[in-house]
Design a protein around this motif. Sequence first.
Motif, PDB file in Angstrom:
ATOM      1  N   TRP A  85      55.092   8.659  54.534  1.00  0.00           N
ATOM      2  CA  TRP A  85      56.328   8.903  52.997  1.00  0.00           C
ATOM      3  C   TRP A  85      55.246   9.307  52.045  1.00  0.00           C
ATOM      4  CZ3 TRP A  85      55.824   6.874  48.259  1.00  0.00           C
ATOM      5  CH2 TRP A  85      54.644   6.023  48.073  1.00  0.00           C
ATOM      6  N   GLN A  86      54.250   9.232  51.647  1.00  0.00           N
ATOM      7  CA  GLN A  86      53.289   9.832  50.997  1.00  0.00           C
ATOM      8  C   GLN A  86      53.298  11.279  50.996  1.00  0.00           C
ATOM      9  OE1 GLN A  86      52.401   6.971  52.179  1.00  0.00           O
ATOM     10  NE2 GLN A  86      50.916   5.704  51.100  1.00  0.00           N
ATOM     11  N   ILE A  87      53.166  11.832  52.622  1.00  0.00           N
ATOM     12  CA  ILE A  87      53.506  12.788  52.799  1.00  0.00           C
ATOM     13  C   ILE A  87      54.563  13.648  52.478  1.00  0.00           C
ATOM     14  CG2 ILE A  87      53.449  14.731  55.350  1.00  0.00           C
ATOM     15  CD1 ILE A  87      51.196  12.953  55.984  1.00  0.00           C
ATOM     16  N   LEU A  88      55.822  12.619  52.905  1.00  0.00           N
ATOM     17  CA  LEU A  88      56.604  13.418  52.310  1.00  0.00           C
ATOM     18  C   LEU A  88      57.049  13.701  50.974  1.00  0.00           C
ATOM     19  CD1 LEU A  88      59.580  11.849  54.884  1.00  0.00           C
ATOM     20  CD2 LEU A  88      58.665  13.854  54.681  1.00  0.00           C
ATOM     21  N   VAL A  89      56.944  12.396  49.801  1.00  0.00           N
ATOM     22  CA  VAL A  89      56.945  12.987  49.001  1.00  0.00           C
ATOM     23  C   VAL A  89      56.097  13.668  48.182  1.00  0.00           C
ATOM     24  CG1 VAL A  89      55.993  12.170  46.101  1.00  0.00           C
ATOM     25  CG2 VAL A  89      57.195  10.822  48.236  1.00  0.00           C
ATOM     26  N   ALA A  90      54.876  14.804  48.927  1.00  0.00           N
ATOM     27  CA  ALA A  90      53.789  15.599  48.701  1.00  0.00           C
ATOM     28  C   ALA A  90      54.580  16.991  49.097  1.00  0.00           C
ATOM     29  CB  ALA A  90      52.394  15.241  48.961  1.00  0.00           C
ATOM     30  N   LEU A  91      54.768  17.271  49.875  1.00  0.00           N
ATOM     31  CA  LEU A  91      55.774  17.959  50.370  1.00  0.00           C
ATOM     32  C   LEU A  91      56.775  18.065  49.612  1.00  0.00           C
ATOM     33  CD1 LEU A  91      55.362  17.655  54.603  1.00  0.00           C
ATOM     34  CD2 LEU A  91      53.927  19.171  52.692  1.00  0.00           C
ATOM     35  N   GLY A  92      57.645  16.947  49.479  1.00  0.00           N
ATOM     36  CA  GLY A  92      59.492  17.934  48.557  1.00  0.00           C
ATOM     37  C   GLY A  92      59.192  17.731  47.148  1.00  0.00           C
ATOM     38  N   LEU A  93      57.690  17.378  46.341  1.00  0.00           N
ATOM     39  CA  LEU A  93      57.171  17.923  45.257  1.00  0.00           C
ATOM     40  C   LEU A  93      57.015  19.371  45.691  1.00  0.00           C
ATOM     41  CD1 LEU A  93      55.592  14.959  43.616  1.00  0.00           C
ATOM     42  CD2 LEU A  93      57.708  15.463  43.365  1.00  0.00           C
ATOM     43  N   GLY A 253      48.376  16.832  46.516  1.00  0.00           N
ATOM     44  CA  GLY A 253      48.134  18.144  47.741  1.00  0.00           C
ATOM     45  C   GLY A 253      50.257  18.455  47.792  1.00  0.00           C
ATOM     46  N   ALA A 254      50.837  18.608  46.807  1.00  0.00           N
ATOM     47  CA  ALA A 254      51.819  19.492  45.813  1.00  0.00           C
ATOM     48  C   ALA A 254      51.237  20.585  45.739  1.00  0.00           C
ATOM     49  CB  ALA A 254      53.247  18.253  44.932  1.00  0.00           C
ATOM     50  N   SER A 255      50.918  20.422  44.585  1.00  0.00           N
ATOM     51  CA  SER A 255      49.807  21.587  43.875  1.00  0.00           C
ATOM     52  C   SER A 255      49.545  22.518  44.916  1.00  0.00           C
ATOM     53  CB  SER A 255      49.140  20.981  43.186  1.00  0.00           C
ATOM     54  OG  SER A 255      49.033  22.575  42.370  1.00  0.00           O
ATOM     55  N   LEU A 256      48.113  21.928  46.179  1.00  0.00           N
ATOM     56  CA  LEU A 256      47.755  22.527  46.595  1.00  0.00           C
ATOM     57  C   LEU A 256      48.814  23.575  48.471  1.00  0.00           C
ATOM     58  CD1 LEU A 256      45.122  20.700  48.325  1.00  0.00           C
ATOM     59  CD2 LEU A 256      44.981  22.656  46.715  1.00  0.00           C
ATOM     60  N   TRP A 257      49.978  22.923  48.284  1.00  0.00           N
ATOM     61  CA  TRP A 257      51.239  23.733  48.257  1.00  0.00           C
ATOM     62  C   TRP A 257      52.091  24.266  47.976  1.00  0.00           C
ATOM     63  CZ3 TRP A 257      52.220  23.285  53.637  1.00  0.00           C
ATOM     64  CH2 TRP A 257      53.556  23.439  54.142  1.00  0.00           C
ATOM     65  N   VAL A 258      51.659  24.673  47.059  1.00  0.00           N
ATOM     66  CA  VAL A 258      52.373  25.903  46.223  1.00  0.00           C
ATOM     67  C   VAL A 258      51.849  26.263  46.223  1.00  0.00           C
ATOM     68  CG1 VAL A 258      52.721  26.718  44.069  1.00  0.00           C
ATOM     69  CG2 VAL A 258      53.762  24.013  44.212  1.00  0.00           C
ATOM     70  N   ALA A 259      50.332  26.304  46.340  1.00  0.00           N
ATOM     71  CA  ALA A 259      49.147  27.432  46.225  1.00  0.00           C
ATOM     72  C   ALA A 259      48.663  27.966  46.984  1.00  0.00           C
ATOM     73  CB  ALA A 259      47.340  26.851  46.175  1.00  0.00           C
ATOM     74  N   ILE A 260      49.547  27.238  48.326  1.00  0.00           N
ATOM     75  CA  ILE A 260      49.627  28.387  49.638  1.00  0.00           C
ATOM     76  C   ILE A 260      50.068  28.932  49.682  1.00  0.00           C
ATOM     77  CG2 ILE A 260      50.804  27.721  52.492  1.00  0.00           C
ATOM     78  CD1 ILE A 260      49.102  25.258  51.937  1.00  0.00           C
ATOM     79  N   TYR A 261      51.302  29.113  48.780  1.00  0.00           N
ATOM     80  CA  TYR A 261      52.313  30.030  49.031  1.00  0.00           C
ATOM     81  C   TYR A 261      52.468  31.525  47.479  1.00  0.00           C
ATOM     82  CZ  TYR A 261      55.233  28.254  52.556  1.00  0.00           C
ATOM     83  OH  TYR A 261      55.854  27.912  54.034  1.00  0.00           O
ATOM     84  N   GLY A 262      50.861  31.100  47.141  1.00  0.00           N
ATOM     85  CA  GLY A 262      50.859  31.653  45.980  1.00  0.00           C
ATOM     86  C   GLY A 262      50.907  33.299  46.083  1.00  0.00           C
TER      87      GLY A 262
END
Length: 511
Positions: A85-93, A253-262
């Motif tokens: 559930w923590q991974i889902l929250v990180a990806l959702g954010l 994790g959410a921030s890094l997810w955004v950085a991947i799409y930077g």
Amino acid sequence: MTTESSGVIEDARPAGPASSPTTAGTEQLPDGVSPALYNGDLAPTKREGRRWHSYNIFTLWANDVHSLGNYAFAIGLFALGLGGWQILVALGLGGVFLFLLLNLSGFMGEKTGVPFPVMSRISFGIRGAQVPALVRGAVAIAWFGIQTYLASVVLRIMIVALIPSSASWDTNNVLGLSTLGWISFVTLWIVQVIIVSYGMEMIRKYEAFAGPIILITMVALAVWMLSEADWTIAWSTPDTVSGGEMWAKIIGGASLWVAIYGTFVLNFCDFTRNAKSKGSIVRGNFFGIPLNMLLFGGIVIVLAGAQFRVDGRIIESPSDIVETVPNTLLLVLACLALLILTVAVNMMANFVAPIYALCNLFPKKLNFRRSALVSAVIGLVILPWNLYNTPAVITYFLGGLGALLGPLFGIVMADYWITRRQKINVPALFTESPDGEYFYQNGVNLRAVAAFVPTAGAALLMAFVPAFGVVAEYSWFIGAGLGAVVYLLVADRHRQFNDVSGEAIAVVSTH
């Protein structure tokens, strides 16, 4: 001028009175535009005839979100101590942040009809725009080669499964690759060059074709893995964290997810310049980013959790599971799907950006097709497998260039949305006249440069200096925020901003 559509050369002269031909003698230019700034691929697209609907925007993300690199990243969160559930929250954010950022970037393309290198002329000047365009293009070319190499590894697995004797071709070494490795890499390289040589319209069709295949394949792989684990999964590992540390990892994790799409948020206008409307962008982004990312997260949890339930091992990528598929036919089909996926991701994320950057650099000599070939050749001659296997190159060269994308995004967005309030004189983006709105000082907006230099330095410090490791996960946001704030402090707010449509010099969209 000539543009490529379905392999047939068609006449697509821009609207407006023709004046002088280019040095090639094949194009007639509208009055007032400079051949050093304008060609049929850089020109704004006419509103009538744009072909990118919500589904086309959605399939961009249906492919890109499910890339092998993204799976490796998300499964890495599992390994770092986050549960299901923590991974889902990180990806959702991360998905919510990306949805907002991509809409801001996408609307710019829909309004002006121009690609990112031309868009950069607004804030950096008609010549200064080469800096952000080339930074984005350099990152993309390197990753184009690397992603093609990673896809070739999957192709090698498939070839050996079909022709077991071909394993003997995989034992030698020529410039870092075996004979089978070279065959696999060059095959995929040629396939991508052929597809992209037909222009953005073929890319649009390929993405639309690949999207459903990828979604069906990854769901099927998750169901198969679930059956292997007796329909149960491990929602966490013994190393799962909790409390404040857990939330820090979720937000990080959410921030890094955004950085991947930077990279992608910077040049999303390369695609949305062909969008039918802002509504198409919003709907495509909504179904393709937040909702699709939750589906992606569910697949990640099933794949990683089921494998951990089976043997206590945390996989690194779906390709690890594909290699264990016992049925040759199913293995080959899974490999084909992963190849279709990687090619789709590569073309949208790593091929289009350098094409437009090269068009912008040499508009008199290079069109979309020629720029594609030049980009592909560079992606080959750099021997990308050696780059991938050299951590210092990935960390310092690509990591350093990637760190610059946050400040660039902040400056471009702040200038467009806050300073100018969306008032853009599109025809002035294509003139070298000293009186032009984007000529600034010899074609360079020194205020944008003054904002970029210190914020780029700060971004590089956060990326490479260990003392800043505590904020490294948030470096893209910090860099973008600093870029925006510093630019707003130095921006000239007393200039008169004009809102002029580019329809008079626009070309019919063949993309």
